[in-house]
Design an enzyme around this catalytic site. Sequence first.
Site, PDB file in Angstrom:
ATOM      1  N   GLU A  80       0.836  -1.206   0.000  1.00 42.04           N
ATOM      2  CA  GLU A  80       0.000   0.000   0.000  1.00 42.04           C
ATOM      3  C   GLU A  80       0.869   1.253   0.000  1.00 42.04           C
ATOM      4  O   GLU A  80       0.431   2.325   0.410  1.00 42.04           O
ATOM      5  CB  GLU A  80      -0.925  -0.019   1.228  1.00 42.04           C
ATOM      6  CG  GLU A  80      -1.900  -1.204   1.226  1.00 42.04           C
ATOM      7  CD  GLU A  80      -2.811  -1.252   2.448  1.00 42.04           C
ATOM      8  OE1 GLU A  80      -2.687  -0.396   3.338  1.00 42.04           O
ATOM      9  OE2 GLU A  80      -3.659  -2.168   2.498  1.00 42.04           O
ATOM     10  N   ARG A 131       3.219   2.274   4.209  1.00 39.10           N
ATOM     11  CA  ARG A 131       2.514   3.121   3.231  1.00 39.10           C
ATOM     12  C   ARG A 131       3.356   4.258   2.667  1.00 39.10           C
ATOM     13  O   ARG A 131       2.838   5.099   1.949  1.00 39.10           O
ATOM     14  CB  ARG A 131       1.212   3.639   3.833  1.00 39.10           C
ATOM     15  CG  ARG A 131       0.254   2.506   4.189  1.00 39.10           C
ATOM     16  CD  ARG A 131      -1.144   2.985   4.520  1.00 39.10           C
ATOM     17  NE  ARG A 131      -2.011   1.853   4.806  1.00 39.10           N
ATOM     18  CZ  ARG A 131      -2.186   1.308   6.006  1.00 39.10           C
ATOM     19  NH1 ARG A 131      -1.556   1.780   7.066  1.00 39.10           N
ATOM     20  NH2 ARG A 131      -2.986   0.271   6.171  1.00 39.10           N
ATOM     21  N   THR A 175       2.568   1.885  10.433  1.00 32.82           N
ATOM     22  CA  THR A 175       2.509   1.482   9.032  1.00 32.82           C
ATOM     23  C   THR A 175       2.420   2.651   8.061  1.00 32.82           C
ATOM     24  O   THR A 175       2.603   2.444   6.860  1.00 32.82           O
ATOM     25  CB  THR A 175       1.252   0.604   8.802  1.00 32.82           C
ATOM     26  OG1 THR A 175       0.122   1.274   9.344  1.00 32.82           O
ATOM     27  CG2 THR A 175       1.412  -0.765   9.442  1.00 32.82           C
ATOM     28  N   GLY A 191      -3.033  -0.340  16.632  1.00 34.84           N
ATOM     29  CA  GLY A 191      -3.143  -1.239  17.782  1.00 34.84           C
ATOM     30  C   GLY A 191      -4.443  -1.129  18.539  1.00 34.84           C
ATOM     31  O   GLY A 191      -4.533  -1.553  19.697  1.00 34.84           O
ATOM     32  N   GLU A 193      -7.077  -2.786  18.466  1.00 36.49           N
ATOM     33  CA  GLU A 193      -7.725  -4.059  18.851  1.00 36.49           C
ATOM     34  C   GLU A 193      -7.027  -4.722  20.034  1.00 36.49           C
ATOM     35  O   GLU A 193      -7.404  -5.807  20.461  1.00 36.49           O
ATOM     36  CB  GLU A 193      -7.705  -5.034  17.659  1.00 36.49           C
ATOM     37  CG  GLU A 193      -8.884  -4.870  16.712  1.00 36.49           C
ATOM     38  CD  GLU A 193      -8.884  -3.532  16.005  1.00 36.49           C
ATOM     39  OE1 GLU A 193      -7.862  -3.186  15.384  1.00 36.49           O
ATOM     40  OE2 GLU A 193      -9.903  -2.824  16.098  1.00 36.49           O
ATOM     41  N   ASN A 259     -11.278   3.105  16.455  1.00 32.99           N
ATOM     42  CA  ASN A 259     -12.260   2.508  17.352  1.00 32.99           C
ATOM     43  C   ASN A 259     -11.851   2.585  18.822  1.00 32.99           C
ATOM     44  O   ASN A 259     -10.686   2.684  19.156  1.00 32.99           O
ATOM     45  CB  ASN A 259     -12.472   1.041  16.982  1.00 32.99           C
ATOM     46  CG  ASN A 259     -11.201   0.219  17.133  1.00 32.99           C
ATOM     47  OD1 ASN A 259     -10.352   0.240  16.251  1.00 32.99           O
ATOM     48  ND2 ASN A 259     -11.048  -0.488  18.244  1.00 32.99           N
ATOM     49  N   ASP A 301     -16.223  -0.800  15.477  1.00 30.98           N
ATOM     50  CA  ASP A 301     -14.906  -0.651  14.835  1.00 30.98           C
ATOM     51  C   ASP A 301     -14.976   0.336  13.669  1.00 30.98           C
ATOM     52  O   ASP A 301     -14.291   0.166  12.669  1.00 30.98           O
ATOM     53  CB  ASP A 301     -14.370  -2.014  14.362  1.00 30.98           C
ATOM     54  CG  ASP A 301     -12.901  -1.953  13.962  1.00 30.98           C
ATOM     55  OD1 ASP A 301     -12.182  -1.052  14.429  1.00 30.98           O
ATOM     56  OD2 ASP A 301     -12.471  -2.808  13.162  1.00 30.98           O
ATOM     57  N   TRP A 391      -9.583   1.669   4.693  1.00 31.94           N
ATOM     58  CA  TRP A 391      -8.429   2.570   4.830  1.00 31.94           C
ATOM     59  C   TRP A 391      -8.184   3.395   3.574  1.00 31.94           C
ATOM     60  O   TRP A 391      -7.560   4.451   3.637  1.00 31.94           O
ATOM     61  CB  TRP A 391      -7.172   1.738   5.117  1.00 31.94           C
ATOM     62  CG  TRP A 391      -6.604   1.162   3.849  1.00 31.94           C
ATOM     63  CD1 TRP A 391      -7.035   0.039   3.208  1.00 31.94           C
ATOM     64  CD2 TRP A 391      -5.577   1.733   3.040  1.00 31.94           C
ATOM     65  NE1 TRP A 391      -6.326  -0.123   2.048  1.00 31.94           N
ATOM     66  CE2 TRP A 391      -5.419   0.897   1.920  1.00 31.94           C
ATOM     67  CE3 TRP A 391      -4.777   2.872   3.160  1.00 31.94           C
ATOM     68  CZ2 TRP A 391      -4.492   1.162   0.916  1.00 31.94           C
ATOM     69  CZ3 TRP A 391      -3.856   3.134   2.148  1.00 31.94           C
ATOM     70  CH2 TRP A 391      -3.723   2.274   1.039  1.00 31.94           C
ATOM     71  N   VAL A 532      -6.026  -5.769   4.754  1.00 32.44           N
ATOM     72  CA  VAL A 532      -7.018  -6.211   5.735  1.00 32.44           C
ATOM     73  C   VAL A 532      -7.948  -7.275   5.134  1.00 32.44           C
ATOM     74  O   VAL A 532      -8.442  -8.155   5.831  1.00 32.44           O
ATOM     75  CB  VAL A 532      -7.814  -5.007   6.289  1.00 32.44           C
ATOM     76  CG1 VAL A 532      -8.649  -4.333   5.224  1.00 32.44           C
ATOM     77  CG2 VAL A 532      -8.668  -5.417   7.474  1.00 32.44           C
TER      78      VAL A 532
END
Length: 556
Positions: A80, A131, A175, A191, A193, A259, A301, A391, A532
């Site tokens: 990406e 990215r 990233t 991070g 989650e 989220n 989320d 994203w 993802v």
Amino acid sequence: MQLTRWLAAGAALAALALPQAQAQNAEALKADATTPGDILTYGMGYSNQRYSPLKQINTQTVAKLAPAWSYSLNNPQSHESQPIVHEGVMYVTTHNATMAINPLTGKQIWKQDIELPQDVFKMACCGILNRGVAIYEGKLYRVTLDSHVIAMDAKTGKQLWKRKAANYQDGHAMTSAPLIANGVVMTGIAGGEYGTRGFIDGWDPLTGKNLWRIYTTAAPGEKGGDTWPGDTASKGGAPTWLTGAYDPELDLVYWGTGNGGPWNAELRKGDNLYICSVVAFRPKTGEMVWHYQFSPNDLYDYDATEVGMLVDIKIDGKPRKVLAQANRNGFFYVLDRANGKLLAANPYVKVNWADKIDLASGRPVESAVTQKIRAGGDEMVWPSVLGGKNWQPMSWNPATGLAYANTLNISWPYKLTKAEYKKGEWYLGVDFRGVDMPKDQPHGYLSAIDPMTGKSKWQLAWPGQPSMAGTLSTAGGLVFTGAATGEFMAVDANNGKKLWEFQTGSGIIGLPVTWEHQGKQYVTITVGAGGVWALLGDERMAATPAGGSVWTFAIK
Ligand SMILES: [Ca+2]
């Protein structure tokens, strides 16, 4: 013949050693969107419009677009990375290397490897990727999966400094391309989650000194701290894993947050500032000037990390400076970017978690579906965990007044469960059963969206997997994007008609860019399936090989 000419042009470029006084600087970053000879920022300009005034490649000529070169990234992971082009050099990244390439020939100038601990890979969500770099005064800046920020000499790739932003073993990862504005290098963190606490850092470009940190969950005693029960803000999420935008006139940086943690919002009753928000702050000091929260006490989320675009549009006949965002929660938002006031919020995909966004309060009106879920029910929710758009950035064409985005048509089953925090493991509190793709409808579209209504002027349905690639708009009346199955394509910005495509050999989840050299326009895309989407276990992915490469095209 073409090849000879490119090689000759490349040789001439190499001989043209620019003096240090002309090194790219703060003014060049501000002007990036209007200087198509280079690409100096993520978003092709601080406004993130991903729009180019170039029009040599247009609706009439695009049929003659052909490959100029391809460069192997020697890396089968997800790709990406947005290329940066400056003074005759293209810079691209993978998770484990930074590369400088001759943009006319595709020949490698230098490559610097990044060493990573082996245990980083089990936690980095979602996709092993990077990215891109930021560039400023002869130096490159990038981040690493194990949560470090690195400065390099742009001429050699030699590392100048390296700073640790977070402990990756807690579930943090980095990233995205840094943003450099008003002399400060800014980075976010992933991070959300893992029961982490999000933040944005400001770094001194020369020394790597940490100048400031904005925590994106408000701790007890801080402003907004009363929107979290107990000490839940300390594991409250609000990651900041994509790149922000900048308005130099207002001197405001806009950064999106993700989220709340855990996903089970009943365990953190309250609005939970600043999850699922955009925060506007001063780059020099990190002082927050305003915030707008899209999804208070979010269950689903619905990250707002893809901050959107800064565009100037007419509303009721008056010119307005706005921030336009296609939020993962399914609503397309238009905010006054001077003060965060909500101007419009309308669904751009199917939505059933909220009935509407109340314009006066700026808050969602939760639907019966969400009320049943909060009471313990098991319901199908639109859009899914992947959002109405994930994203991937959209682009803007000022001539059409439309936002071009790859959107998703997917729901998910949702039921709350208990949540138990364990370091380095997902902290959800939701019975996560993946997503549900409709059997009788496309799973995603390339959509041309009117920002004020959320309605699409046209949609191009993806025949199989939806695209998670970015889009590029040009004055040539084109929108460039790529398919999950590898076709790089140009469509007519006015009607969505596909005018050209080329099979690049792996799936596309990257970000198309365009630039020019000596009167010739080029289009470049980074290719390599994953991201993802790969987490879903979609069997259709097996038909598309992995493999990273950079492709550049020009008119034959
Ligand atoms: Ca430029």
